[in-house]
Scaffold this motif. Structure first.
Motif, mmCIF file in Angstrom:
data_model
loop_
_atom_site.group_PDB
_atom_site.id
_atom_site.type_symbol
_atom_site.label_atom_id
_atom_site.label_comp_id
_atom_site.label_asym_id
_atom_site.label_seq_id
_atom_site.Cartn_x
_atom_site.Cartn_y
_atom_site.Cartn_z
ATOM 1 N N GLN A 57 25.957 7.359 -41.632
ATOM 2 C CA GLN A 57 24.517 7.355 -41.891
ATOM 3 C C GLN A 57 23.737 7.433 -40.579
ATOM 4 O O GLN A 57 22.774 8.185 -40.459
ATOM 5 N N LEU A 58 24.168 6.669 -39.584
ATOM 6 C CA LEU A 58 23.500 6.677 -38.289
ATOM 7 C C LEU A 58 23.619 8.030 -37.600
ATOM 8 O O LEU A 58 22.615 8.640 -37.245
ATOM 9 N N VAL A 59 24.838 8.518 -37.392
ATOM 10 C CA VAL A 59 25.003 9.697 -36.540
ATOM 11 C C VAL A 59 24.641 11.009 -37.230
ATOM 12 O O VAL A 59 24.285 11.976 -36.557
ATOM 13 N N TYR A 60 24.689 11.051 -38.561
ATOM 14 C CA TYR A 60 24.362 12.294 -39.249
ATOM 15 C C TYR A 60 22.916 12.371 -39.729
ATOM 16 O O TYR A 60 22.372 13.461 -39.870
ATOM 17 N N PHE A 61 22.296 11.232 -40.010
ATOM 18 C CA PHE A 61 20.986 11.276 -40.651
ATOM 19 C C PHE A 61 19.876 10.528 -39.930
ATOM 20 O O PHE A 61 18.722 10.891 -40.042
ATOM 21 N N ASP A 62 20.202 9.443 -39.234
ATOM 22 C CA ASP A 62 19.168 8.551 -38.715
ATOM 23 C C ASP A 62 19.262 8.276 -37.222
ATOM 24 O O ASP A 62 18.814 7.237 -36.756
ATOM 25 N N PHE A 63 19.866 9.166 -36.447
ATOM 26 C CA PHE A 63 20.095 8.807 -35.062
ATOM 27 C C PHE A 63 18.831 8.888 -34.223
ATOM 28 O O PHE A 63 18.207 9.934 -34.082
ATOM 29 N N ASN A 68 20.161 3.382 -33.128
ATOM 30 C CA ASN A 68 21.466 3.091 -32.548
ATOM 31 C C ASN A 68 21.526 1.622 -32.120
ATOM 32 O O ASN A 68 22.498 0.920 -32.404
ATOM 33 N N SER A 69 20.508 1.162 -31.444
ATOM 34 C CA SER A 69 20.451 -0.231 -31.007
ATOM 35 C C SER A 69 20.498 -1.185 -32.200
ATOM 36 O O SER A 69 21.235 -2.178 -32.191
ATOM 37 N N LYS A 157 26.629 19.291 -37.699
ATOM 38 C CA LYS A 157 25.480 18.789 -38.455
ATOM 39 C C LYS A 157 25.082 17.374 -38.045
ATOM 40 O O LYS A 157 24.064 16.868 -38.475
ATOM 41 N N ALA A 158 25.894 16.749 -37.210
ATOM 42 C CA ALA A 158 25.578 15.399 -36.747
ATOM 43 C C ALA A 158 24.365 15.445 -35.827
ATOM 44 O O ALA A 158 24.196 16.378 -35.041
ATOM 45 N N GLN A 159 23.536 14.415 -35.916
ATOM 46 C CA GLN A 159 22.383 14.305 -35.027
ATOM 47 C C GLN A 159 22.790 13.789 -33.648
ATOM 48 O O GLN A 159 22.039 13.904 -32.691
ATOM 49 N N TRP A 160 23.953 13.180 -33.575
ATOM 50 C CA TRP A 160 24.478 12.686 -32.302
ATOM 51 C C TRP A 160 25.999 12.823 -32.338
ATOM 52 O O TRP A 160 26.622 12.680 -33.379
#
Length: 174
Positions: A57-63, A68-69, A157-160
């Motif tokens: 969820q973090l790295v693909y959609f909400d980074f 992250n913190s 497709k990952a945001q990070w």
């Protein structure tokens, strides 16, 4: 279009990474042998899925740096606490035998070190697990080989964790 991993040998044709991993575990003696080991293996696999879902969820959609913190401070620690309680004094997740779930967990835990190299500082059993895994002779040899690629971590497709700018944040000398 989705591309699934596949595995073919003389006995089977499989797709889906977890099905492949389970098959290889059974084939190579990395699968729980007793009912107790299999139950622990199942629980460890499912808990890994929960952690993997949160990280995905973090790295693909909400980074964002803020998310992250927040993830590292609020989401990750409860998972690491459960891992620590589950592994206890055992060498591996099902006891004293390495199984495929140890591979699952190692990979996911390793990804977290890219988010923050200090994320296990309050969880010495997690760091011990990582060190034990990395010091398995075949793993150690692979990690030192030219075949090992530390980047990218995730798909495009990952945001990070995929592009070169992300890499420079974590590996400025590369």
């Amino acid at each position: 279009m989705f591309r699934l991993p596949y595995y073919i040998d003389e006995e089977v044709k499989l797709s889906q990474s977890l099905a492949i991993l389970r098959h290889l575990g059974r084939k190579h003696g990395l699968y729980g042998e007793t009912e107790e080991e299999q139950c622990r293996q199942d629980m460890a696999e499912q808990q890994h899925g929960d952690l993997n879902w949160a990280r995905r969820q973090l790295v693909y959609f909400d980074f964002t740096p803020e998310n992250n913190s927040k993830y590292l401070q609020e989401t990750l620690p409860p998972h690491l606490e459960l891992f620590t309680k589950f592994i206890g004094n055992s060498k591996w997740l099902v006891g004293d035998r390495l199984t495929y779930v140890d591979f699952l967990w190692y990979e996911s835990l390793d990804w977290h070190l890219y988010l923050d190299p200090e994320c296990f500082k309050d969880f010495p059993l997690v760091r011990d697990f990582m060190d034990r895994f990395e010091n398995l002779p075949n793993v150690r040899e692979y990690l030192k080989s030219d075949e090992f690629q530390k980047w990218p971590l995730f798909g495009p497709k990952a945001q990070w964790g995929h592009n070169e700018e992300d890499k420079k944040l974590r590996f400025p000398d590369d």
